[in-house]
Scaffold this active site. Sequence first.
Site, short mmCIF file in Angstrom:
data_model
loop_
_atom_site.label_atom_id
_atom_site.label_comp_id
_atom_site.label_asym_id
_atom_site.label_seq_id
_atom_site.Cartn_x
_atom_site.Cartn_y
_atom_site.Cartn_z
CD GLU A 33 121.48 39.08 23.57
OE1 GLU A 33 120.26 39.13 23.35
OE2 GLU A 33 122.24 38.25 23.03
N GLY A 34 120.59 41.93 27.44
CA GLY A 34 120.33 41.36 28.75
C GLY A 34 118.85 41.42 29.05
N GLY A 35 118.29 40.34 29.56
CA GLY A 35 116.86 40.32 29.82
C GLY A 35 116.10 40.49 28.52
CG PHE A 36 112.25 40.98 28.29
CD1 PHE A 36 111.72 39.96 27.51
CD2 PHE A 36 112.07 40.92 29.67
CE1 PHE A 36 111.02 38.91 28.07
CE2 PHE A 36 111.37 39.87 30.25
CZ PHE A 36 110.85 38.86 29.46
CG HIS B 238 118.69 43.76 21.52
ND1 HIS B 238 118.33 43.40 20.24
CD2 HIS B 238 118.77 42.60 22.22
CE1 HIS B 238 118.19 42.08 20.18
NE2 HIS B 238 118.44 41.58 21.37
CB VAL B 239 122.47 48.25 25.24
CG1 VAL B 239 123.11 49.62 25.47
CG2 VAL B 239 121.54 47.91 26.41
CG ASP C 70 119.16 47.00 42.80
OD1 ASP C 70 119.64 46.35 43.75
OD2 ASP C 70 119.10 46.55 41.64
CG LEU D 40 127.15 49.59 23.10
CD1 LEU D 40 126.85 50.63 24.17
CD2 LEU D 40 128.65 49.47 22.89
CE LYS E 117 117.79 49.03 29.83
NZ LYS E 117 117.88 49.39 31.26
#
Length: 318
Positions: free
Chosen positions: A39-42, A44-45, A161, A37, A60
């Site tokens: 990726e972001g930072g460290f 994968h989704v 947040d 789906l 995740k």
Amino acid sequence: MPIGSEPHNTPPPPPGAMSPGTQVVVGRHTVAIQVFLAEGGFAHVYLVRMKEFPDPIVLKRIAVPDTERLKSVEKEIVFMRRLGSHKNIVRYFDSQVSPLPTGGFEALILMEYCPGGGVIDLMNRRLQQRLTEPEILKIFGDVSEALAYMHYCNPPALHRDLKVENILISASGRYKLCDFGSACLSKGTYVPQTLPEIQKLEDDIQRHTTLQYRAPEMIDIYQKRPINEKADIWALGVFLYKLCYYTTPFEEQGPLAILSAKFTFPPRPQFSDNTRNLISWLLSEDQDRRPNIYQVVETVCKLRGKDCPIRNVCWCKH
């Protein structure tokens, strides 16, 4: 992390991504990878299938480089496990943390898939025809109920947040709070006294909150006011303003305007006095003048012509 992204809009898998059909064991569950789906930072989704559940869910997969980051991931898992049973919170299924042979750790988290994407995506699709007041109050009402569930924990849990980017839309059109990496337990009226304590809190706020949504007591810690549920209430005010006007109330003036709670309402689009008054109440500079979460839910339910689904409880009052 856009865990609500639509499968047909997915990017090509990056190097090291798991291929479709791969079986992955996560805690007590075995899932099959369907599609990458995001990726972001460290992280994968993936969209995955699980035998015990009819709908696709999200896996995740987080590469955790060190024990410091591991503590943060484990804290997020603890909060998801605790909070995952509310209709307006993204559901948690299972998780697993394992050491990697090359060093570091791998964290796997299974959670609900929200095919409607995020509220930020909805707002971007509606740049010309903005969200209507009833739509805004529905989103705000759902999010307020999720926050009430957190604040009604004993001790209360803070999200810290809350923002449009952290609200997803379920298959049934329900709005759901996600991303508990910044969550913590409320310390009530506690105020740090020593310089090291103040600096530690300042560092924590810098790392775990978003500037435009920070309450005045988070901007100037040296005023020595407690940071508790009322900081989430302030963030709700910024959130509601953003849903209405597609910007935050302090976007242009910055931290000094937050400290004095000085903001204006744009002339367009127009909203009812009731909604604008609610925003002003939430964005009270004095935290004692802000409503508690019960008062927020009760007020938005009145505006929507609904019965309040929660009862007032003593530890929610400040």
